[in-house]
Motif scaffolding. Structure first.
Motif, PDB file in Angstrom:
ATOM      1  N   PHE A 117      -8.310  17.186  -4.250  1.00 55.05           N
ATOM      2  CA  PHE A 117      -7.481  17.664  -5.351  1.00 55.05           C
ATOM      3  C   PHE A 117      -6.261  16.760  -5.532  1.00 55.05           C
ATOM      4  CE2 PHE A 117      -3.894  20.194  -6.875  1.00 55.05           C
ATOM      5  CZ  PHE A 117      -4.400  20.742  -8.042  1.00 55.05           C
ATOM      6  N   VAL A 118      -5.570  16.467  -4.445  1.00 58.60           N
ATOM      7  CA  VAL A 118      -4.370  15.624  -4.516  1.00 58.60           C
ATOM      8  C   VAL A 118      -4.719  14.233  -5.018  1.00 58.60           C
ATOM      9  CG1 VAL A 118      -2.594  14.494  -3.108  1.00 58.60           C
ATOM     10  CG2 VAL A 118      -3.106  16.922  -2.758  1.00 58.60           C
ATOM     11  N   THR A 119      -5.784  13.650  -4.504  1.00 56.38           N
ATOM     12  CA  THR A 119      -6.185  12.303  -4.911  1.00 56.38           C
ATOM     13  C   THR A 119      -6.521  12.242  -6.392  1.00 56.38           C
ATOM     14  OG1 THR A 119      -7.050  11.884  -2.684  1.00 56.38           O
ATOM     15  CG2 THR A 119      -7.797  10.426  -4.442  1.00 56.38           C
ATOM     16  N   GLU A 120      -7.248  13.247  -6.880  1.00 54.56           N
ATOM     17  CA  GLU A 120      -7.603  13.285  -8.309  1.00 54.56           C
ATOM     18  C   GLU A 120      -6.370  13.397  -9.190  1.00 54.56           C
ATOM     19  OE1 GLU A 120     -10.341  16.493  -8.634  1.00 54.56           O
ATOM     20  OE2 GLU A 120     -11.914  15.484  -7.458  1.00 54.56           O
ATOM     21  N   LYS A 121      -5.421  14.206  -8.779  1.00 55.45           N
ATOM     22  CA  LYS A 121      -4.191  14.333  -9.569  1.00 55.45           C
ATOM     23  C   LYS A 121      -3.412  13.023  -9.582  1.00 55.45           C
ATOM     24  CE  LYS A 121      -4.652  18.525 -10.936  1.00 55.45           C
ATOM     25  NZ  LYS A 121      -4.941  18.776 -12.368  1.00 55.45           N
ATOM     26  N   ALA A 127      -4.481   9.995  -9.249  1.00 58.94           N
ATOM     27  CA  ALA A 127      -5.173   9.024 -10.098  1.00 58.94           C
ATOM     28  C   ALA A 127      -4.967   9.338 -11.576  1.00 58.94           C
ATOM     29  CB  ALA A 127      -6.660   9.005  -9.753  1.00 58.94           C
ATOM     30  N   SER A 128      -4.944  10.632 -11.904  1.00 58.97           N
ATOM     31  CA  SER A 128      -4.755  11.019 -13.314  1.00 58.97           C
ATOM     32  C   SER A 128      -3.362  10.679 -13.821  1.00 58.97           C
ATOM     33  CB  SER A 128      -5.017  12.519 -13.480  1.00 58.97           C
ATOM     34  OG  SER A 128      -3.950  13.299 -12.967  1.00 58.97           O
ATOM     35  N   PHE A 129      -2.409  10.472 -12.915  1.00 55.82           N
ATOM     36  CA  PHE A 129      -1.043  10.100 -13.313  1.00 55.82           C
ATOM     37  C   PHE A 129      -0.925   8.602 -13.577  1.00 55.82           C
ATOM     38  CE2 PHE A 129       0.408  13.629 -10.163  1.00 55.82           C
ATOM     39  CZ  PHE A 129      -0.042  14.608 -11.028  1.00 55.82           C
ATOM     40  N   GLY A 130      -1.999   7.865 -13.356  1.00 58.46           N
ATOM     41  CA  GLY A 130      -1.961   6.424 -13.546  1.00 58.46           C
ATOM     42  C   GLY A 130      -1.504   5.658 -12.322  1.00 58.46           C
ATOM     43  N   ILE A 131      -1.567   6.286 -11.167  1.00 61.14           N
ATOM     44  CA  ILE A 131      -1.211   5.606  -9.916  1.00 61.14           C
ATOM     45  C   ILE A 131      -2.450   4.886  -9.399  1.00 61.14           C
ATOM     46  CG2 ILE A 131      -0.381   5.928  -7.553  1.00 61.14           C
ATOM     47  CD1 ILE A 131       1.035   8.482  -8.536  1.00 61.14           C
ATOM     48  N   ASN A 132      -2.358   3.593  -9.268  1.00 65.71           N
ATOM     49  CA  ASN A 132      -3.517   2.779  -8.910  1.00 65.71           C
ATOM     50  C   ASN A 132      -3.667   2.542  -7.410  1.00 65.71           C
ATOM     51  OD1 ASN A 132      -4.250   2.424 -11.648  1.00 65.71           O
ATOM     52  ND2 ASN A 132      -2.690   0.821 -11.842  1.00 65.71           N
ATOM     53  N   HIS A 133      -2.541   2.563  -6.691  1.00 67.66           N
ATOM     54  CA  HIS A 133      -2.586   2.275  -5.262  1.00 67.66           C
ATOM     55  C   HIS A 133      -2.605   3.602  -4.492  1.00 67.66           C
ATOM     56  CE1 HIS A 133      -0.798  -0.119  -1.630  1.00 67.66           C
ATOM     57  NE2 HIS A 133      -1.924   0.501  -1.341  1.00 67.66           N
ATOM     58  N   ILE A 134      -3.797   4.087  -4.171  1.00 66.53           N
ATOM     59  CA  ILE A 134      -3.978   5.338  -3.439  1.00 66.53           C
ATOM     60  C   ILE A 134      -4.893   5.064  -2.251  1.00 66.53           C
ATOM     61  CG2 ILE A 134      -4.765   7.732  -3.540  1.00 66.53           C
ATOM     62  CD1 ILE A 134      -4.466   7.565  -6.611  1.00 66.53           C
ATOM     63  N   ALA A 164       5.598  12.848  -8.373  1.00 67.89           N
ATOM     64  CA  ALA A 164       4.753  11.670  -8.566  1.00 67.89           C
ATOM     65  C   ALA A 164       4.410  11.471 -10.032  1.00 67.89           C
ATOM     66  CB  ALA A 164       3.467  11.817  -7.746  1.00 67.89           C
ATOM     67  N   LYS A 165       4.083  12.560 -10.720  1.00 72.35           N
ATOM     68  CA  LYS A 165       3.747  12.450 -12.144  1.00 72.35           C
ATOM     69  C   LYS A 165       4.930  11.924 -12.944  1.00 72.35           C
ATOM     70  CE  LYS A 165       1.773  14.862 -16.093  1.00 72.35           C
ATOM     71  NZ  LYS A 165       1.103  16.093 -16.592  1.00 72.35           N
ATOM     72  N   TYR A 166       6.107  12.458 -12.651  1.00 66.90           N
ATOM     73  CA  TYR A 166       7.296  12.022 -13.378  1.00 66.90           C
ATOM     74  C   TYR A 166       7.620  10.557 -13.075  1.00 66.90           C
ATOM     75  CZ  TYR A 166      11.953  12.021 -15.373  1.00 66.90           C
ATOM     76  OH  TYR A 166      13.051  11.711 -16.143  1.00 66.90           O
TER      77      TYR A 166
END
Length: 387
Positions: A37-41, A43-50, A116-118
């Motif tokens: 769940f955390v990883t999907e969120k 990635a949806s915020f546009g964070i590429n380095h996970i 993170a989203k902000y």
């Protein structure tokens, strides 16, 4: 710096996330649904380095600021739940019997996701932010394991920060202090040896139950008469196992307990003197005692610069009157301490209002606190990494 209103809309979204996490609690390192769940969120915020799979189900995601080169600071949220049957009565109560988020890690995770989203949408800072989503805070040393697996070096983290909700503290208030803010935790097994027999003939035995009772009382003198009253020491016997029938005096009694300290030297003192006191009492009655002592979380120690940054970030969000910068240290423990041993930084308390206490079946994280936690994280990043 941002005011609280900036995060009101995001609070509604974070509340949905928090309720989902609360309904689906997982324990220790077995956080597969939570981590997905955390990883999907992220990635949806546009964070590429996970990066996933750190300490089994831990996650570190990196957001690069647009203000140029600079250091990387770490923000940590714990994700695991507890083996408790929930009694909160909330519509979003646990769907898994025997497991619940009784410590607010669902709220901690939701707040860091909101921040993170902000931050991913604004990137108004220099350097980078490493978002640390940690498994196994509740006694399984997930924080230590993430450090041992090299996250500080791997992500070039120069400072690290943590946050925990605090029942009884008003929503919108923060509490912090420089130096020790939470205690070190040690555990011990104490075996009292005697000579068993029939309960009708105690004179033919060396009763380890009576010896154990004397030891339990005797250990408290280590706190009241052998420790400087200014230096907090808590010794608690929490489990005791003796005979399994009412007419038996057993050969041995097994006790389990914890030690909590704020001063490094007291850990050595406690380990040494618990054994000496127990053996002295037991041998005086003709028995003996053995001790197995295990050191767990160290003292959670707030560093000077990190504490100052945390205070400034919180004050810019809620004003000086709502930030207690001399909060009384607490004798609970926190494995974020391992991260603060690896890198300087600070740990802060966030008000959860008049809720049930932590680890209580009736506890629930207060959704009104979400905007304050998200706002604090964002202000902290933009303070520490001012572009």
């Amino acid at each position: 710096m941002h005011s609280l209103e900036t995060f009101r809309d995001l609070q509604r979204e974070a509340t949905v996330w928090r309720h989902y996490l609360h309904e689906n609690p997982e324990l220790d390192y077995r956080l597969h649904t939570t981590a997905s769940f955390v990883t999907e969120k992220l990635a949806s915020f546009g964070i590429n380095h996970i990066e996933t799979g750190i300490a089994e189900t831990g996650i570190v995601a990196v957001i690069q600021g647009e203000g140029g080169e600079g250091p990387t600071i770490g923000l940590r949220a714990d994700m695991d739940a507890l083996p408790i049957i929930e009694a909160s009565g909330k519509p979003w109560s646990s769907k898994t019997p025997g497991k619940m988020h009784a410590c607010g890690h669902d709220g901690h995770t939701a707040m860091l996701l909101g921040a993170a989203k902000y931050l991913a949408s604004t990137r108004n800072f220099k350097g980078s932010v490493a978002l640390i989503f940690q498994p196994a805070e509740e006694g399984a040393l997930g924080g230590q394991r993430m450090v041992q697996e090299g996250i500080m070096e791997r992500f070039s983290i120069s400072q690290v920060f943590g946050m925990h909700n605090s029942p009884g503290m008003e929503v919108g208030q923060f509490g912090i202090c420089e130096g020790p803010i939470m205690a070190a935790l040690d555990e011990f097994d104490l075996i009292v040896k005697g000579k068993g027999g029939h309960a009708a003939k105690p004179h033919d035995t060396i009763d380890p139950v009576v010896i154990a009772a004397q030891i339990i009382l005797g250990l408290q003198t280590l706190v009241s008469r052998n420790t400087n009253p200014i230096e907090a020491l808590v010794i608690s016997i929490t489990m005791l196992k003796a005979a399994e029938a009412s007419n038996i005096i057993p050969d041995r009694v097994e006790m389990v307990g914890t030690v909590r300290t704020l001063v490094r030297g007291l850990r050595d003192f406690a380990e040494r003197q618990i054994l000496a006191s127990a053996q002295g009492i037991a041998r005086g009655f003709g028995g003996d005692a053995e001790l197995k002592y295990r050191r767990h979380d160290p003292v959670t120690f707030n560093h000077t610069e990190g504490t100052s940054l945390a205070i400034r970030a919180a004050r810019k969000l809620v004003g000086p009157a709502s930030v207690n910068d001399k909060v009384t240290p607490r004798m609970g423990s926190e494995d974020f301490a391992y991260m603060l041993e690896a890198r300087p930084g600070a740990f802060i308390f966030l008000g959860n209002g008049p809720s049930a206490g932590l680890h209580n079946p009736a506890y629930d994280f207060n959704d009104e606190a979400l905007s304050y936690g998200m706002g604090y994280w964002v202000n902290l990043v933009e303070t520490a990494l001012a572009a």
